[in-house]
Every structure is written in C-alpha cells, then in structure tokens.
Motif scaffolding. Sequence first.
Motif, PDB file in Angstrom:
ATOM      1  N   VAL A 189       0.797  -1.274   0.176  1.00 59.33           N
ATOM      2  CA  VAL A 189       0.028   0.020   0.083  1.00 59.33           C
ATOM      3  C   VAL A 189       0.924   1.127   0.031  1.00 59.33           C
ATOM      4  O   VAL A 189       1.732   1.539   0.928  1.00 59.33           O
ATOM      5  N   ASN A 190       0.897   1.989  -1.080  1.00 61.28           N
ATOM      6  CA  ASN A 190       2.072   3.207  -1.256  1.00 61.28           C
ATOM      7  C   ASN A 190       0.997   4.369  -1.224  1.00 61.28           C
ATOM      8  O   ASN A 190      -0.092   4.442  -1.677  1.00 61.28           O
ATOM      9  N   ASP A 191       1.657   5.625  -0.978  1.00 61.85           N
ATOM     10  CA  ASP A 191       1.095   6.850  -1.180  1.00 61.85           C
ATOM     11  C   ASP A 191       2.361   7.715  -1.309  1.00 61.85           C
ATOM     12  O   ASP A 191       3.621   7.392  -1.288  1.00 61.85           O
ATOM     13  N   GLN A 192       1.938   8.969  -1.644  1.00 66.53           N
ATOM     14  CA  GLN A 192       3.032  10.235  -1.713  1.00 66.53           C
ATOM     15  C   GLN A 192       2.832  11.173  -0.703  1.00 66.53           C
ATOM     16  O   GLN A 192       2.790  12.253  -0.938  1.00 66.53           O
ATOM     17  N   GLY A 193       2.598  10.598   0.724  1.00 63.84           N
ATOM     18  CA  GLY A 193       2.225  11.923   1.724  1.00 63.84           C
ATOM     19  C   GLY A 193       3.539  12.319   2.254  1.00 63.84           C
ATOM     20  O   GLY A 193       4.644  12.284   1.791  1.00 63.84           O
ATOM     21  N   LYS A 194       3.397  12.623   3.574  1.00 64.00           N
ATOM     22  CA  LYS A 194       4.529  13.189   4.411  1.00 64.00           C
ATOM     23  C   LYS A 194       5.619  11.918   4.780  1.00 64.00           C
ATOM     24  O   LYS A 194       6.591  12.617   5.038  1.00 64.00           O
ATOM     25  N   GLY A 195       5.244  10.706   4.692  1.00 65.13           N
ATOM     26  CA  GLY A 195       6.246   9.668   5.054  1.00 65.13           C
ATOM     27  C   GLY A 195       6.058   9.819   6.668  1.00 65.13           C
ATOM     28  O   GLY A 195       5.492  10.373   7.452  1.00 65.13           O
ATOM     29  N   MET A 196       7.000   9.249   7.297  1.00 61.31           N
ATOM     30  CA  MET A 196       7.289   9.110   8.785  1.00 61.31           C
ATOM     31  C   MET A 196       8.987   9.382   8.954  1.00 61.31           C
ATOM     32  O   MET A 196       9.719   8.906   8.315  1.00 61.31           O
ATOM     33  N   SER A 197       8.890  10.057  10.106  1.00 60.32           N
ATOM     34  CA  SER A 197      10.201  10.216  10.776  1.00 60.32           C
ATOM     35  C   SER A 197      10.704   8.713  11.309  1.00 60.32           C
ATOM     36  O   SER A 197      10.022   7.811  11.286  1.00 60.32           O
ATOM     37  N   GLU A 198      12.254   8.565  11.734  1.00 53.20           N
ATOM     38  CA  GLU A 198      12.450   7.415  12.128  1.00 53.20           C
ATOM     39  C   GLU A 198      11.889   7.145  13.586  1.00 53.20           C
ATOM     40  O   GLU A 198      11.448   5.741  13.775  1.00 53.20           O
ATOM     41  N   GLN A 199      11.657   7.862  14.213  1.00 57.50           N
ATOM     42  CA  GLN A 199      11.169   7.940  15.795  1.00 57.50           C
ATOM     43  C   GLN A 199       9.851   7.512  15.418  1.00 57.50           C
ATOM     44  O   GLN A 199       9.294   6.602  16.225  1.00 57.50           O
ATOM     45  N   VAL A 200       8.920   8.223  14.644  1.00 54.52           N
ATOM     46  CA  VAL A 200       7.441   7.750  14.444  1.00 54.52           C
ATOM     47  C   VAL A 200       7.510   6.221  13.605  1.00 54.52           C
ATOM     48  O   VAL A 200       6.508   5.459  14.311  1.00 54.52           O
ATOM     49  N   MET A 201       8.192   5.769  12.817  1.00 52.40           N
ATOM     50  CA  MET A 201       8.256   4.362  12.148  1.00 52.40           C
ATOM     51  C   MET A 201       8.452   3.526  13.260  1.00 52.40           C
ATOM     52  O   MET A 201       7.992   2.520  13.136  1.00 52.40           O
ATOM     53  N   ALA A 202       9.247   3.877  14.228  1.00 52.79           N
ATOM     54  CA  ALA A 202       9.817   2.793  15.225  1.00 52.79           C
ATOM     55  C   ALA A 202       8.627   2.665  16.157  1.00 52.79           C
ATOM     56  O   ALA A 202       8.671   1.278  16.721  1.00 52.79           O
ATOM     57  N   ASN A 203       7.627   3.390  16.359  1.00 53.18           N
ATOM     58  CA  ASN A 203       6.482   3.145  17.305  1.00 53.18           C
ATOM     59  C   ASN A 203       5.273   3.176  16.735  1.00 53.18           C
ATOM     60  O   ASN A 203       4.202   3.028  17.405  1.00 53.18           O
TER      61      ASN A 203
END
Length: 446
Positions: free
Chosen positions: A372-386
């Motif tokens: 599932v792909n998008d072209q939004g803001k993505g995630m920071s490393e901290q947000v992705m880890a949690n």
Amino acid sequence: MERNKPALSLTRKIVLICNISALIPVWLICWLTYLSWPLLLITTLLTSLLASYLSFRLSRTLVQGIHSLETGLLNFKDGELATLLAYNGNDELGRLCQLYNQTAKQLRQEKQWLYQRELMLDKVLQSSPQAVILKNDKGFIVYSNYSARDLFNAKAALEGSQFEQLLTNTHPQLNNALTRGSDGLFTLDTEYQESQAWHLSTGKLLLNNQYHYLYVFKQLTRELSRQEVEVWKKVIRIISHELNNSLGPMSSMLHSGQLLSEKVDEPRLSRVFATISERIKHLNDFVQGYGKFAKLPTPQPAKIDWQVLLTQLQNQWCFMFDISNDVHTLADPTQVEQLLINLIKNAHESGSASEHISVTVTQNMKGTHISVNDQGKGMSEQVMANALIPFYSTKATGSGLGLALCREIVEAHHGQISLHNRQHGGLSVQLILPLSPNKQSQKSRN
C-alpha cells in the motif's frame, strides 16, 4: 589392518593332537613288547591314518560352524544384520549359533528403530524454524537444515562445504556472531532495513570419535513481538474493564440528571448534559475499539477474490490497484478487508493525492505480497519505530489503534508487516501473508 594368519589351521591342530595322543601309547606298547622295526613302522602308519581320519571327520562340523560364526561376525562389522546361520544342531555349537541368530534379529530390529527415529529427527530438524548447522573438527559442514540455507542465502545444500568459506559471503552481523563463537543475542538488518533479533546457541559434542560443533540460530523477533502485544492486550483489558465499571453508573446518573433538569428552566443544564453524553459516547466507542484489538478472533481462512475485494473498497476510497496473475490467498476475508481499510484510510490522511495512492498484490514462493503506497509526508525514524505500538498516534484525534490492529491481523495470519519511506516521498506498507494461514511462512521444499 590385515589379520595375521595362524601357522596351523584349527583342523590341522586337532589332527596333530589326535595323532600324538594315539601314537604315544602305541610306541609305548611296541617298546615294552620289543616289536620289530618293520612292524613298528606299519603300526605307526596305520594308527596315524586312522587317527587322522577320525579326527578330521569329528572336527569338520566344528570347523564349519566356527567359519560360519566368523563370516557372521564379519557381516556384523560391515553393518549387515540380515544373514542368519543355518546350523541348528543340538550341541554347544548349535546353541551358540542359535544365540547368534537371536542377537542378529534383535540388532536388526534396533537398527530399524534407530533408522526410523533418525528419519523422524531429520524431518523435525528440516521443518524447524530454527537454523541448525553441524561442522566437524576439520571445518566441514556435515549437517544443515532448510532454515540454515535460508539464513545464509544458500541456493544449494551446505553439506560438504567449508564453514570458513560460508562466512565470507554472509551478513557482517551474522559473521561477527559466529566469529565470537559464544551463546548470545545479535541483530540482523534485512533487505528492507528491518531489525531482526536472533539468538545463537553453540555446543561441542563427540560423534564417531570426532569432535563436532553445533550452531543453533533462533529468531526471537516474532516471539518478542508477540510478548509485547500480549502485554498491551493485558493493559487494554484492564483499562477497558475499569472504564466500563465507571461508564455504567455515569450513564445511569446522567439519565437521572436529565429527567430532573426537565423540571428546572435552565438552558445551560441541557448543554452540560449534552456534552457529558457526547463524551460518554466517545469513551464507549474508545473502549469498544480497543476491545476488538484485545480480543481479535482466530482467522477463518477462505479464498480471497482480490478483484472483488479491491473493487468494493474503491467504492469507499479513491485509489489505484494492480493484481498479478494467479494470486491464490487463504486468509480471513473480513480481517483482510479491515486491514486494507485502515491502511488506505491512513494513506488518505497522510496528505497524499488520491491518484498517488495504490495497492499492489503479487505472489511468490513465500506467499502473497501486498503493498500500500502513497506520496504523503512519510514518517520520521522515531515515528516509524513506534507506529505499530498500541496507543501511539501523531494525530490529534487518533486513538493509536489502526496500525496496531493491522499488525495484530497480519501476525494472527503468521505474516509480516513493515513500514518504509519511499525514495521520492511518501510511505510504503509492505505485507506478506503466507500460503497457509495456519503455518509459518516458509519456502516450498523440493
């Protein structure tokens, strides 16, 4: 090593002993009777011939039995246990041959039992998710299972190859753990930059008078993840229980207060009670939502028609999808639909344009791959880890349930979920659902 052959065979020794035993009395009698030399020679010759004939006839059965026993023991030495001795005389040699036959039958049964156990053990080890490698003291690998080949990315069997040569092409973190040569934890970064926790157990054992070294690799990522989710579920159940205990009396008191306020002409009371009612409803929805996460039912697998499922979801959300040919997925349709709804909803809330949101479904030997792909803001490393942890949310009105529920659904199917920032912006959520939801995802074995 070749055996030293005796100077005289057993038959010749028996014949010689019988001749000496027979001739000594004859010579003694001839000496006492003063027998002439010609008669002494004739008597000696006849006595020797008779003793030789009788001793040969008497010893032939014994010698043949001993030769049979020797042949049988040589078969034992070569591992051949099917040969039995035909001699069945009612004497000491017959009883010895009978004991030999009984021993051969028992050893053959034990060998078959050990062979079956070895087959069963090999089947268990080959299908085990733990990677197992056994090397000898010369550094050659003498045993490995399928999981070990997957861990070391080997296309063929590892048996017969040098262990040191195997380390030259392996992951640096895995190489360091093996070089250290002691039990402990280590991490591996996969091709998608995921961090996997592994435990290495080592051992030294003696097989066939040769020292061997055993390496057992166990992946703890799924187990640690399961334990983490179980802790969160327990917390959620406790919170839900306490909230339900409070919300029941609050709702009852609110209803009583609304009845009393009808007798009082005060508009502000209606607004107060309406606000309280709205917050109680919000808390009820909150508790029910987390209750679904904490009590996710066991998946009921069925064949999924991806074309129909994604077309139905397009009626609710705008996105593009692509399905490869021959995709056969056995999973719980309701749970997979909820999974995709959460991911597509998150993609729309990421700020991505609808035309840049896509769902791709493919299949290989590992199982069904969903992206599932998008072209939004993505995630920071901290947000992705949690992001996959319950209660964690970066949205002001978010409950932190969506991705946590996705993770729970995927792991209930023994699959994998991972988040990745796309190179040109946006987020890609990668899912793998195994070919069978009731087994760990594994490659097909030849």
